[in-house]
Design a protein around this motif. Sequence first.
Motif, PDB file in Angstrom:
ATOM      1  N   GLU A   1       1.384  -1.987  -6.259  1.00  0.00           N
ATOM      2  CA  GLU A   1       1.708  -1.577  -5.117  1.00  0.00           C
ATOM      3  C   GLU A   1       1.383  -2.540  -4.078  1.00  0.00           C
ATOM      4  O   GLU A   1       0.113  -2.932  -3.606  1.00  0.00           O
ATOM      5  CB  GLU A   1       1.094  -0.218  -4.530  1.00  0.00           C
ATOM      6  CG  GLU A   1       1.865   0.773  -4.765  1.00  0.00           C
ATOM      7  CD  GLU A   1       1.034   2.105  -4.420  1.00  0.00           C
ATOM      8  OE1 GLU A   1       1.955   3.240  -4.209  1.00  0.00           O
ATOM      9  OE2 GLU A   1      -0.221   2.284  -4.077  1.00  0.00           O
TER      10      GLU A   1
ATOM     11  N   LEU B   1       5.506   0.848  -2.373  1.00  0.00           N
ATOM     12  CA  LEU B   1       4.972   2.359  -2.620  1.00  0.00           C
ATOM     13  C   LEU B   1       5.597   2.677  -3.953  1.00  0.00           C
ATOM     14  O   LEU B   1       6.813   2.492  -4.244  1.00  0.00           O
ATOM     15  CB  LEU B   1       5.523   3.390  -1.558  1.00  0.00           C
ATOM     16  CG  LEU B   1       5.120   2.979  -0.089  1.00  0.00           C
ATOM     17  CD1 LEU B   1       5.772   4.271   0.692  1.00  0.00           C
ATOM     18  CD2 LEU B   1       3.612   3.143   0.062  1.00  0.00           C
TER      19      LEU B   1
ATOM     20  N   SER C   1      -3.088  -0.630  -6.397  1.00  0.00           N
ATOM     21  CA  SER C   1      -2.876  -0.691  -5.062  1.00  0.00           C
ATOM     22  C   SER C   1      -3.501  -1.862  -4.532  1.00  0.00           C
ATOM     23  O   SER C   1      -4.941  -2.153  -4.287  1.00  0.00           O
ATOM     24  CB  SER C   1      -3.626   0.614  -4.319  1.00  0.00           C
ATOM     25  OG  SER C   1      -2.994   0.756  -2.983  1.00  0.00           O
TER      26      SER C   1
ATOM     27  N   ALA D   1       1.340   7.740  -2.213  1.00  0.00           N
ATOM     28  CA  ALA D   1       1.542   6.209  -1.960  1.00  0.00           C
ATOM     29  C   ALA D   1       0.992   5.908  -0.378  1.00  0.00           C
ATOM     30  O   ALA D   1       0.591   5.013  -0.231  1.00  0.00           O
ATOM     31  CB  ALA D   1       2.857   5.831  -2.336  1.00  0.00           C
TER      32      ALA D   1
ATOM     33  N   ARG E   1      -1.570   3.227   0.840  1.00  0.00           N
ATOM     34  CA  ARG E   1      -1.521   2.386   1.521  1.00  0.00           C
ATOM     35  C   ARG E   1      -2.465   2.390   2.920  1.00  0.00           C
ATOM     36  O   ARG E   1      -2.932   1.324   3.335  1.00  0.00           O
ATOM     37  CB  ARG E   1       0.065   2.539   2.308  1.00  0.00           C
ATOM     38  CG  ARG E   1       0.397   1.121   3.021  1.00  0.00           C
ATOM     39  CD  ARG E   1       1.642   1.140   3.606  1.00  0.00           C
ATOM     40  NE  ARG E   1       2.330   2.349   4.014  1.00  0.00           N
ATOM     41  CZ  ARG E   1       3.329   2.711   4.532  1.00  0.00           C
ATOM     42  NH1 ARG E   1       4.353   1.781   4.248  1.00  0.00           N
ATOM     43  NH2 ARG E   1       3.623   3.716   5.089  1.00  0.00           N
TER      44      ARG E   1
END
Length: 485
Positions: free
Chosen positions: A23, A116, A131, A295, A299
């Motif tokens: 991600e 995402l 991530s 997601a 983030r």
Amino acid sequence: MADAFSSPLREVLHAGCPVVCCETHEEARLDEVVTAIAAELGVPLVRWSLLDAPVGTPPVEALAAQLAALREGTGPLILLLADVHGFLTEPVVSRAIRSFVARAPKGRRMILVSPLFRVPPELEHDVVVLSLPLPEPGDLAAVAAETLASLQLAAPADALAAIGDALRGLTGSEARWVVRKAVRSANGGLPDASIVLREKGWRFSQVEAMEMVADDVPFDRLGGLDELKRWMGERREAFSRRARDFGLPPPRGLMLMGVQGCGKSLAAKAIARFWQIPIVRLDMGMIIGHAYPEAVLRRAIRIAEAMAPVVLWVDEIEKGFSGENAGTSRRLLGGFVTWLQEKREPVFVVATANEVEALPPELPRKGRFDEIFFVDLPNHHERREIFEIHLGARGRAPAPFDLETLVRKAEKFSGSEIEQAVLSALYAAFSAGRDLQNADLLGAVAETVPLATTFEDRLKALREWARTRARPATLDRRKLDAFKT
Ligand SMILES: Nc1ncnc2c1ncn2[C@@H]1O[C@H](COP(=O)(O)OP(=O)(O)OP(=O)(O)O)[C@@H](O)[C@H]1O
Ligand SMILES: [Mg+2]
């Protein structure tokens, strides 16, 4: 190249993990890292994106064919796939990935890249989601220097470092726009870090569910809540190097729960101002309504970590974990709680809530937050302070007014109701063409029916909940206040 961006990916690839979802918004940066790792492993790298699908072939079919080739082929290979996250829920794609994993052809791996990911349940056990962190201040300073140079501007090293710091939480390309916009705001000259920060706020307003809070609230604008203030006072230097050297971990966070309009939001802002660190507000209601809630939360966490030390203000936290879709809420909660417990970066979470019934019981458990404070209706003494604050904020000294009577009559008022009463008294005086008088204030107080009177039962339940689970943000309420429920 051993940094926070490349290390996790390097580790899972060296460990032989067959499918990794990365991600990140920074495709080019990821490409560089993957290229380097492939070279280290001595494995060829193949890139694929939707643009590589033959004309006339439906994208899903083209992708499935690519995956089949990876599965059936021999010899080590890394396949770097862009644009495919939207297809993970397609049965033919998820099946292709699962059989690739089941067969695990030696040395063959696939890396998926997207800002995402929503991994469907059938793939959860087959793929790893990483991530990837945002750029460090040093990298952002380099981006700023490059962007400034393209505009025929140069900054001295210390100014550049301050700009790099102000850009934290942005990707490289966002940083580039923000610097350009800041130069424009500075009339084509060299922008200072405060302009850059302001422009970053503009950029942030476009990131879903996150917002930089610019309000400057000193603790003396917050009436009462002495216990909370004392707690903060003890942690004045909590984020300093001295505290770290002393062996103190950075504080993790607070939960502020309690009655509406009594200063929870105000306190969150005052906390950030007290430490002189930025504050970012996370809208949990918006996250739960998003198509990819987990997601988006990942983030948000990534951005907060890049900005650390920072206050991450999770407003109305109960809204995020009581969505209609119970499965989503649970997974979201699980991810959030794990992060709360394991986070290393100095991200101080201030979670505010007023609907305790909706609060999942595991959230306020010890170890997740440093403390859970209950913010009750202001007591006599606090109401006086709040009157003084709001009169002062409108340029009126408290001396000419009979505050004792006002405070007594404003029993059960919240801070926000006191503020409203002061405002309507000012309007009354203004329309009468004279300055504020005691009678205006008395009149406004008499006209207000405090919410606490209407929702007495809810208030009782809230206090009952808090009695065993939270610490009062104000000490000795009962001693100071004659008000009983
Ligand atoms: N303790 C206080 N001291 C000074 N002003 C206050 C206080 N409490 C509330 N106010 C005033 O009321 C306004 C609303 O308060 P705030 O938004 O902080 O309440 P809240 O506890 O977050 O409420 P909610 O649960 O509805 O989010 C503040 O902006 C401030 O003007
Ligand atoms: Mg609030």
